[in-house]
Scaffold this motif. Sequence first.
Motif, PDB file in Angstrom:
ATOM      1  N   SER A  99       0.818  -1.215   0.000  1.00 43.00           N
ATOM      2  CA  SER A  99       0.000   0.000   0.000  1.00 43.00           C
ATOM      3  C   SER A  99       0.852   1.266   0.000  1.00 43.00           C
ATOM      4  O   SER A  99       0.402   2.315  -0.486  1.00 43.00           O
ATOM      5  N   SER A 100       2.087   1.174   0.508  1.00 40.96           N
ATOM      6  CA  SER A 100       2.954   2.353   0.550  1.00 40.96           C
ATOM      7  C   SER A 100       3.360   2.820  -0.844  1.00 40.96           C
ATOM      8  O   SER A 100       3.817   3.954  -1.006  1.00 40.96           O
ATOM      9  N   LEU A 101       3.176   1.975  -1.857  1.00 42.15           N
ATOM     10  CA  LEU A 101       3.583   2.312  -3.219  1.00 42.15           C
ATOM     11  C   LEU A 101       2.410   2.733  -4.103  1.00 42.15           C
ATOM     12  O   LEU A 101       2.571   2.891  -5.313  1.00 42.15           O
ATOM     13  N   GLY A 102       1.241   2.914  -3.494  1.00 42.00           N
ATOM     14  CA  GLY A 102       0.124   3.501  -4.216  1.00 42.00           C
ATOM     15  C   GLY A 102      -0.634   2.553  -5.126  1.00 42.00           C
ATOM     16  O   GLY A 102      -0.459   1.330  -5.107  1.00 42.00           O
ATOM     17  N   GLU A 103      -1.490   3.131  -5.947  1.00 45.08           N
ATOM     18  CA  GLU A 103      -2.384   2.366  -6.802  1.00 45.08           C
ATOM     19  C   GLU A 103      -1.638   1.600  -7.886  1.00 45.08           C
ATOM     20  O   GLU A 103      -2.104   0.550  -8.356  1.00 45.08           O
ATOM     21  N   ALA A 104      -0.451   2.054  -8.283  1.00 42.31           N
ATOM     22  CA  ALA A 104       0.276   1.403  -9.368  1.00 42.31           C
ATOM     23  C   ALA A 104       0.557  -0.060  -9.083  1.00 42.31           C
ATOM     24  O   ALA A 104       0.552  -0.901  -9.994  1.00 42.31           O
ATOM     25  N   VAL A 105       0.792  -0.413  -7.823  1.00 38.84           N
ATOM     26  CA  VAL A 105       1.090  -1.812  -7.511  1.00 38.84           C
ATOM     27  C   VAL A 105      -0.169  -2.671  -7.579  1.00 38.84           C
ATOM     28  O   VAL A 105      -0.084  -3.876  -7.840  1.00 38.84           O
TER      29      VAL A 105
END
Length: 276
Positions: free
Chosen positions: A49-55
């Motif tokens: 979740s720390s890396l946002g929607e892209a993951v």
Amino acid sequence: MLIVDSQIHIWQNGKMSAHHRQIPTYSIDDAVAEMNSAGVDCAVIHPPSSLGEAVNVYAEVAVRRYPAKFCILGHMDLLSPDRETIVANWRKRTGMLGFRFTFNEPSQKSWWTDGSLDWFWAACQKQDLRVGLLASGANIAAFGNIARRHPDLKIHIDHIGRGGGRAGLKDDAIYADLPEMLALAKLPNVAVKLSGAPSTSSQAYPYKNIHGYLKQIVDAFGPERCFWGTDITRMPISYRQCVTMFTEEMDWLKGRDLELVMGAAIVKWLGWQRPV
């Protein structure tokens, strides 16, 4: 025997927290190669979740490429003005079977008890979505309260309820409050991921000093509600050793019980309709 890892992360061009491998990318191909080397058939992707929607999107790419190998417990912005619509349409996204949250940020700590996520638990229950939470310590009681208030919500505890990579204790100390988690076994909608077990011991492989605690958990919850897993990018041993710790080093775990813990149970729990 089907072997399913109940938690892995994959990411591209990002920086993971310090207890994970400090590499910019752990790709779909990296995960598949490492799984194949260990005899792991499938995995549940937890987009960091720390890396946002892209993951989330990258995890969906993995499912499109390998629909029988991957499924996803994703994340969303729980404060989004469209949050209820997002949950209602979550299963329309490729491979999404539910959610996983850590609530590690200071602003999220109160969400365990202040009722602000009552809408979310109810919505997931209505949509038959699974929820995994990084519950440990004082949050175990709050986790139990959520499960009691929403008895038709299937909700599971991450990383043996020991806090994952952020835990500062090991050995007997990290399992000192285990009875509090075992008490939740009476709730049929609660399960436990046995992921990350090697990180809870200071001994060497096969970490015999924690096997008794793992047996207590399987005995309490039953093999139908206990899920082997790794969180491989922060494990201190090889992927294959993460497997054999359970399949070869625990003589009390065998037969159908072993099959359930190593993969059959998590597939059923998630309602994962794997393609043949």
